[in-house]
Write a protein that holds these residues in place. Structure first.
Motif, PDB file in Angstrom:
ATOM      1  N   ASN A  99       0.852  -1.184   0.000  1.00  0.00           N
ATOM      2  CA  ASN A  99       0.000   0.000   0.000  1.00  0.00           C
ATOM      3  C   ASN A  99       0.894   1.241   0.000  1.00  0.00           C
ATOM      4  N   LEU A 100       0.276   2.408  -0.078  1.00  0.00           N
ATOM      5  CA  LEU A 100       1.021   3.662  -0.012  1.00  0.00           C
ATOM      6  C   LEU A 100       1.057   4.107   1.445  1.00  0.00           C
ATOM      7  N   GLY A 101       2.250   3.962   2.094  1.00  0.00           N
ATOM      8  CA  GLY A 101       2.365   4.247   3.521  1.00  0.00           C
ATOM      9  C   GLY A 101       1.869   3.067   4.345  1.00  0.00           C
ATOM     10  N   LEU A 102       1.727   3.215   5.608  1.00  0.00           N
ATOM     11  CA  LEU A 102       2.163   4.364   6.398  1.00  0.00           C
ATOM     12  C   LEU A 102       3.625   4.179   6.773  1.00  0.00           C
ATOM     13  N   PHE A 103       4.472   5.149   6.382  1.00  0.00           N
ATOM     14  CA  PHE A 103       5.889   5.076   6.702  1.00  0.00           C
ATOM     15  C   PHE A 103       6.084   5.174   8.218  1.00  0.00           C
ATOM     16  N   GLN A 104       6.916   4.268   8.747  1.00  0.00           N
ATOM     17  CA  GLN A 104       7.239   4.270  10.167  1.00  0.00           C
ATOM     18  C   GLN A 104       8.616   4.888  10.376  1.00  0.00           C
ATOM     19  N   HIS A 105       8.833   5.434  11.553  1.00  0.00           N
ATOM     20  CA  HIS A 105      10.098   6.116  11.836  1.00  0.00           C
ATOM     21  C   HIS A 105      11.065   5.267  12.643  1.00  0.00           C
ATOM     22  N   ASP A 106      10.576   4.140  13.171  1.00  0.00           N
ATOM     23  CA  ASP A 106      11.432   3.331  14.043  1.00  0.00           C
ATOM     24  C   ASP A 106      11.734   1.941  13.498  1.00  0.00           C
ATOM     25  N   VAL A 107      10.960   1.477  12.535  1.00  0.00           N
ATOM     26  CA  VAL A 107      11.185   0.146  11.958  1.00  0.00           C
ATOM     27  C   VAL A 107      11.025   0.207  10.449  1.00  0.00           C
ATOM     28  N   ASN A 108      11.599  -0.792   9.754  1.00  0.00           N
ATOM     29  CA  ASN A 108      11.423  -0.850   8.308  1.00  0.00           C
ATOM     30  C   ASN A 108      10.140  -1.585   7.953  1.00  0.00           C
ATOM     31  N   VAL A 109       9.873  -1.713   6.651  1.00  0.00           N
ATOM     32  CA  VAL A 109       8.609  -2.291   6.200  1.00  0.00           C
ATOM     33  C   VAL A 109       8.505  -3.769   6.579  1.00  0.00           C
ATOM     34  N   VAL A 110       9.642  -4.456   6.704  1.00  0.00           N
ATOM     35  CA  VAL A 110       9.620  -5.869   7.101  1.00  0.00           C
ATOM     36  C   VAL A 110       9.053  -6.015   8.505  1.00  0.00           C
ATOM     37  N   TRP A 111       9.561  -5.211   9.440  1.00  0.00           N
ATOM     38  CA  TRP A 111       9.097  -5.304  10.828  1.00  0.00           C
ATOM     39  C   TRP A 111       7.693  -4.742  11.004  1.00  0.00           C
ATOM     40  N   ASP A 112       7.263  -3.868  10.107  1.00  0.00           N
ATOM     41  CA  ASP A 112       5.933  -3.274  10.218  1.00  0.00           C
ATOM     42  C   ASP A 112       4.836  -4.175   9.644  1.00  0.00           C
ATOM     43  N   LEU A 113       5.038  -4.670   8.424  1.00  0.00           N
ATOM     44  CA  LEU A 113       3.972  -5.400   7.735  1.00  0.00           C
ATOM     45  C   LEU A 113       4.145  -6.918   7.731  1.00  0.00           C
ATOM     46  N   ALA A 114       5.376  -7.399   7.627  1.00  0.00           N
ATOM     47  CA  ALA A 114       5.585  -8.843   7.481  1.00  0.00           C
ATOM     48  C   ALA A 114       5.164  -9.681   8.692  1.00  0.00           C
ATOM     49  N   PRO A 115       5.169  -9.146   9.935  1.00  0.00           N
ATOM     50  CA  PRO A 115       4.713 -10.002  11.044  1.00  0.00           C
ATOM     51  C   PRO A 115       3.346 -10.623  10.819  1.00  0.00           C
TER      52      PRO A 115
END
Length: 334
Positions: A153-169
């Motif tokens: 998707n477009l965003g939501l950009f996180q400031h403390d983790v990358n996209v792997v730690w944000d979405l892949a769990p």
């Protein structure tokens, strides 16, 4: 009556509070958040619930039996550890911890104090995932060949983790739940275009015994939102489109059969193309079922579906993916 304290009332916290408030055996006793705006929202939504900006007031309170931690992953370990040391059962947002060593310490601490610790892997309580697991466990799909998931998707950009730690769990937890075999290795590639070295697009491959393979694509920089998972098996294949309002799962009687395996030039490959059907899916809100499961496990000696060990398994894969990212896709053994 279980008296629950909630630490964090940002994006996900209100959903946690709402679902625990809907359980007869639970009193949401207090909510903490450092943000005054968040506390103002909590005050309007939860009249009568104690509010504080000091999370320690909740974690150390003798009036609290269990704590839900809904904060950034960098805070999970210290908050959960302190809660366990104060005799509280713990429900913690995904991902469980920043490192597998932290996860192992929390598991040991919970076992030492005979307390429950549960990781918020909400998707495994959805009717869709339960149906997929039922189909796999019953043998309807046959031997699993692959798991292929796209969460972009477009965003939501996180400031403390990358996209792997944000979405892949999400996808790793689903995969770990429905595939009976345990993963043995991970590789990952990705790129950081905008966010101070934090990857915003990544491709993760997970290797299993018996030639099972999983692939997960996560992306914060996609013009469209896609939530699609394919599971290919020896007997059947299925497609799960989580954005479909109805018929989220479609099962296809399609596949390939080898009629003669004597020599590569003598292979007779036949393609099977049968019916497609969409099974009936339980529509109960997953988080409601998950919250009730947490409370039920506190009252009983039963283990959680998504206990600390399930959280640890996901964290190990996330660590391996991060390590592989830094070496441009080198395979990392688990």
């Amino acid at each position: 009556m279980i008296r629950l304290g909630v630490v964090g009332y940002g994006y996900w916290g209100p959903n946690i509070v709402r679902n625990f408030m809907g359980i007869d055996d639970v009193e949401v006793h207090s909510i903490s958040d450092k943000n005054p705006r968040a506390l103002s929202r909590a005050r309007n939504a939860c009249p009568g619930v104690e509010l504080t900006s000091d999370c320690n007031a909740i974690i150390s309170s003798p009036q609290i039996d269990a704590v839900a931690i809904v904060t950034p992953v960098s805070t999970h370990f210290e908050l959960a550890k302190t809660a366990l040391e104060n005799g509280k059962h713990v429900f913690v947002e995904k991902p469980f911890t920043e490192t597998s060593a932290q996860a192992e310490e929390l598991i040991a601490l919970a076992e030492k104090h005979k307390l429950k610790i549960m990781v918020d892997h909400t998707f495994i309580f959805t009717g869709v995932v339960k149906k997929i697991k039922e189909l796999i466990d019953s043998g309807a799909i046959g031997d699993i060949y692959y798991f292929d998931s796209m969460r972009i998707n477009l965003g939501l950009f996180q400031h403390d983790v990358n996209v792997v730690w944000d979405l892949a769990p999400h996808d790793l937890a689903i995969m770990d739940y429905i595939i009976p075999e345990k993963p043995i290795a991970v590789s990952a590639t990705g790129a950081a275009h905008l966010n101070h070295g934090l990857e915003n697009v990544a491709y993760i491959t997970v290797y299993f015994p018996n030639n099972i393979i999983a692939h997960i694509n996560v992306n914060w920089l996609s013009p469209v939102k896609v939530r699609t998972t394919l599971v290919g098996g020896q007997k059947k294949m299925l497609v799960w489109n989580d954005l479909e309002p109805a018929d989220k799962i479609k099962i296809y009687d399609k596949g390939v059969e080898i009629a003669n395996a004597e020599g590569v030039y003598n292979l007779l490959i036949s393609y099977r193309s049968g019916d497609m059907w969409a099974p009936k899916i339980d529509q109960t809100e997953a988080l409601k079922l998950e919250a009730k499961h947490f409370i039920d496990c506190i009252y009983s000696s039963n283990g959680h579906l998504n206990d600390g060990h399930a959280g640890l398994s996901v964290v190990k894969m996330l660590e391996a993916a991060n390590k592989s990212l830094k070496s441009r896709g080198k395979v990392v053994e688990l």
